[in-house]
Enzyme design. Structure first.
Site, PDB file in Angstrom:
ATOM      1  N   HIS A   1      -0.739  -2.582  -7.134  1.00 50.67           N
ATOM      2  CA  HIS A   1      -1.524  -2.365  -6.066  1.00 50.67           C
ATOM      3  C   HIS A   1      -3.091  -2.356  -6.262  1.00 50.67           C
ATOM      4  CE1 HIS A   1      -3.034   0.624  -2.700  1.00 50.67           C
ATOM      5  NE2 HIS A   1      -3.011  -0.277  -2.392  1.00 50.67           N
TER       6      HIS A   1
ATOM      7  N   SER B   1       0.711  -1.245  -0.127  1.00 49.05           N
ATOM      8  CA  SER B   1      -0.007   0.053   0.077  1.00 49.05           C
ATOM      9  C   SER B   1       0.850   1.373   0.166  1.00 49.05           C
ATOM     10  CB  SER B   1      -0.799   0.032   1.189  1.00 49.05           C
ATOM     11  OG  SER B   1      -1.655  -1.115   1.480  1.00 49.05           O
TER      12      SER B   1
ATOM     13  N   GLU C   1      -3.253   0.218  -9.260  1.00 48.37           N
ATOM     14  CA  GLU C   1      -2.239   1.246  -9.156  1.00 48.37           C
ATOM     15  C   GLU C   1      -0.923   0.567  -9.390  1.00 48.37           C
ATOM     16  OE1 GLU C   1      -1.627   3.051  -5.161  1.00 48.37           O
ATOM     17  OE2 GLU C   1      -1.909   4.992  -6.065  1.00 48.37           O
TER      18      GLU C   1
ATOM     19  N   ASN D   1      -3.240   6.140  -1.290  1.00 57.38           N
ATOM     20  CA  ASN D   1      -3.079   5.958   0.216  1.00 57.38           C
ATOM     21  C   ASN D   1      -2.591   7.453   0.614  1.00 57.38           C
ATOM     22  OD1 ASN D   1      -4.480   3.742   0.976  1.00 57.38           O
ATOM     23  ND2 ASN D   1      -2.651   2.411   0.167  1.00 57.38           N
TER      24      ASN D   1
HETATM   25  P1  NAI Z   1      -3.660  -9.818   5.928  1.00 56.63           P
HETATM   26  O1  NAI Z   1      -3.270  -9.719   7.280  1.00 56.63           O
HETATM   27  O2  NAI Z   1      -5.235 -10.356   5.569  1.00 56.63           O
HETATM   28  O3  NAI Z   1      -2.974 -10.975   5.201  1.00 56.63           O
HETATM   29  C1  NAI Z   1      -1.744 -11.188   5.126  1.00 56.63           C
HETATM   30  C2  NAI Z   1      -1.338 -12.627   5.131  1.00 56.63           C
HETATM   31  O4  NAI Z   1       0.260 -12.520   4.867  1.00 56.63           O
HETATM   32  C3  NAI Z   1      -1.566 -13.648   6.394  1.00 56.63           C
HETATM   33  O5  NAI Z   1      -2.257 -14.715   5.988  1.00 56.63           O
HETATM   34  C4  NAI Z   1      -0.325 -13.737   6.766  1.00 56.63           C
HETATM   35  O6  NAI Z   1      -0.341 -15.269   7.492  1.00 56.63           O
HETATM   36  C5  NAI Z   1       0.630 -13.854   5.503  1.00 56.63           C
HETATM   37  N1  NAI Z   1       2.188 -13.509   5.779  1.00 56.63           N
HETATM   38  C6  NAI Z   1       2.544 -12.794   6.601  1.00 56.63           C
HETATM   39  N2  NAI Z   1       3.939 -13.097   6.376  1.00 56.63           N
HETATM   40  C7  NAI Z   1       4.284 -13.971   5.258  1.00 56.63           C
HETATM   41  C8  NAI Z   1       5.440 -14.462   4.681  1.00 56.63           C
HETATM   42  N3  NAI Z   1       6.575 -14.212   5.169  1.00 56.63           N
HETATM   43  N4  NAI Z   1       5.208 -15.539   3.822  1.00 56.63           N
HETATM   44  C9  NAI Z   1       3.877 -15.917   3.375  1.00 56.63           C
HETATM   45  N5  NAI Z   1       2.890 -15.360   4.062  1.00 56.63           N
HETATM   46  C10 NAI Z   1       2.978 -14.397   4.843  1.00 56.63           C
HETATM   47  O7  NAI Z   1      -3.346  -8.413   5.108  1.00 56.63           O
HETATM   48  P2  NAI Z   1      -3.863  -7.707   3.857  1.00 56.63           P
HETATM   49  O8  NAI Z   1      -4.957  -6.638   4.194  1.00 56.63           O
HETATM   50  O9  NAI Z   1      -4.447  -8.994   3.206  1.00 56.63           O
HETATM   51  O10 NAI Z   1      -2.885  -6.766   3.192  1.00 56.63           O
HETATM   52  C11 NAI Z   1      -1.419  -7.444   2.653  1.00 56.63           C
HETATM   53  C12 NAI Z   1      -0.716  -6.601   1.807  1.00 56.63           C
HETATM   54  O11 NAI Z   1      -1.696  -5.957   0.839  1.00 56.63           O
HETATM   55  C13 NAI Z   1      -0.199  -5.402   2.717  1.00 56.63           C
HETATM   56  O12 NAI Z   1       0.959  -5.048   2.001  1.00 56.63           O
HETATM   57  C14 NAI Z   1      -1.206  -4.201   2.491  1.00 56.63           C
HETATM   58  O13 NAI Z   1      -0.674  -2.846   2.782  1.00 56.63           O
HETATM   59  C15 NAI Z   1      -1.808  -4.463   1.141  1.00 56.63           C
HETATM   60  N6  NAI Z   1      -2.953  -3.893   1.038  1.00 56.63           N
HETATM   61  C16 NAI Z   1      -4.074  -4.070   1.601  1.00 56.63           C
HETATM   62  C17 NAI Z   1      -5.217  -3.499   1.518  1.00 56.63           C
HETATM   63  C18 NAI Z   1      -6.465  -3.660   2.303  1.00 56.63           C
HETATM   64  O14 NAI Z   1      -7.346  -3.074   2.241  1.00 56.63           O
HETATM   65  N7  NAI Z   1      -6.284  -4.456   3.807  1.00 56.63           N
HETATM   66  C19 NAI Z   1      -5.722  -2.751   0.242  1.00 56.63           C
HETATM   67  C20 NAI Z   1      -4.332  -2.793  -0.713  1.00 56.63           C
HETATM   68  C21 NAI Z   1      -3.420  -3.257  -0.476  1.00 56.63           C
END
Ligand code: NAI
Length: 292
Positions: free
Chosen positions: A141, A120, A153, A191
């Site tokens: 993104h 993000s 993005e 963002n």
């Molecule tokens: P989340 O917390 O729902 O999921 C993250 C997942 O990554 C978890 O299942 C975790 O077990 C896994 N994980 C962590 N470290 C790991 C590793 N080293 N290897 C493999 N798996 C690993 O997070 P979310 O919300 O899906 O966000 C993920 C990314 O997307 C972040 O970079 C966030 O900034 C970005 N993002 C989030 C948005 C949102 O609305 N939540 C929107 C757009 C981008």
């Protein structure tokens, strides 16, 4: 560059599972990887029910749903990404953790593979510099939820090649997304603008200007936003919002980006939003926000 036929998605949380679903819906073979087996289990369930909703709305056929499910593999074994043409990482929003992952991906994936980040806010240039192929690293993104939201993005790092950019754009277009392009500065476009608004909504609550309901209603009806900023923060995840504010604060060096203490306190308390059942609002007794 040939069209990508296979996709590796790292991180099977709310974003990774949605990106994997998109890939499978558009004919790519997909490996969805997470270190946490429980996250893979949840992703499997949420992808199946999301695809089924597409079927009930008449947007895809039952056969297309079954085919998409058949293209998905769930794994915790990084070696399985070895033959993927295109990788998107969607793990935790931490530069250190993402860099470690990029180092590993650089070692195990084929040399032609593109390594994209769904970050993000974190610098693509710095993630790219952890690899031996910075010209093949790019920001891709997606918005939340990826199967529904129309925007992608694209963020070019300092060394991202035109070839990588065009392959990424082609993949996003295959997913029927509209593309915007950002330079590689903290928070990119969306963002950079959205998170200070969410942070300001926290300050408005923190300083007692108004209740959470009135802040959200004000922004929904007053500015025609589909969700209020506090409701949206719960949807995104307060931990993700806080990480992004910290990146904006550090990267742009202005105190106006300092995270609101109330946002910090909620995250410290583990109240990270819808994904854990409680954030600014409490979702544990139903799916809609409960009035305080
Ligand atoms: P989340 O917390 O729902 O999921 C993250 C997942 O990554 C978890 O299942 C975790 O077990 C896994 N994980 C962590 N470290 C790991 C590793 N080293 N290897 C493999 N798996 C690993 O997070 P979310 O919300 O899906 O966000 C993920 C990314 O997307 C972040 O970079 C966030 O900034 C970005 N993002 C989030 C948005 C949102 O609305 N939540 C929107 C757009 C981008």
């Amino acid at each position: 560059m040939a069209e990508a036929k296979s996709l590796g998605v790292v991180g099977s949380g709310q974003m990774g599972s949605g990106i994997a679903q998109l890939g499978a819906m558009h004919g790519l073979h997909v490996w969805l990887l997470d270190t946490d087996p429980a996250a893979l289990y949840r992703a499997n369930k949420s992808i199946s029910s999301s695809l089924q909703r597409f079927v009930s709305k008449g947007q895809i056929s039952q056969a297309a749903c079954t085919e998409a499910l058949g293209r998905l593999e769930y794994t915790s074994n990084m070696d399985e990404l070895r033959s993927a043409d295109f990788i998107v990482e969607a793990i935790v929003e931490s530069e250190d953790v993402k860099k470690k992952l990029f180092i590993e991906l650089d070692k195990i994936t084929k040399s032609s593979a593109i390594l994209a980040s769904n970050t993000s806010s974190i610098s693509i240039t710095r993630l790219a510099s952890a690899t031996s192929r910075p010209c093949q690293v790019i920001g891709m993104h997606f918005m939340n939820p990826p199967p529904i939201m129309k925007l992608v993005e694209i963020v070019r790092g300092a060394d991202t090649s035109d070839e990588t950019f065009h392959a990424t754009k082609a993949l996003a277009e295959r997913f029927h997304k509209t593309i915007i392009c950002s330079q590689d500065y903290s928070g990119f476009i969306v963002n950079r603008i959205l998170m200070p608004m969410i942070n300001e909504a926290f300050f408005t609550l923190y300083t007692g200007v108004a209740t959470k309901e009135d802040i959200d209603t004000g922004m929904k009806l007053g500015t025609n936003h589909p969700m209020g900023p506090l409701e949206l923060a719960d949807f995104i995840g307060l931990d993700v919002c806080l990480s992004i504010m910290k990146v904006l604060h550090a990267g742009l060096g202005d105190s106006k980006y300092a995270p609101c203490p109330l946002l910090v306190q909620y995250v410290d308390a583990g109240r990270v939003g819808r994904k854990c059942g409680v954030g600014v609002y409490d979702y544990r007794k139903g799916s809609e926000p409960i009035k305080a």
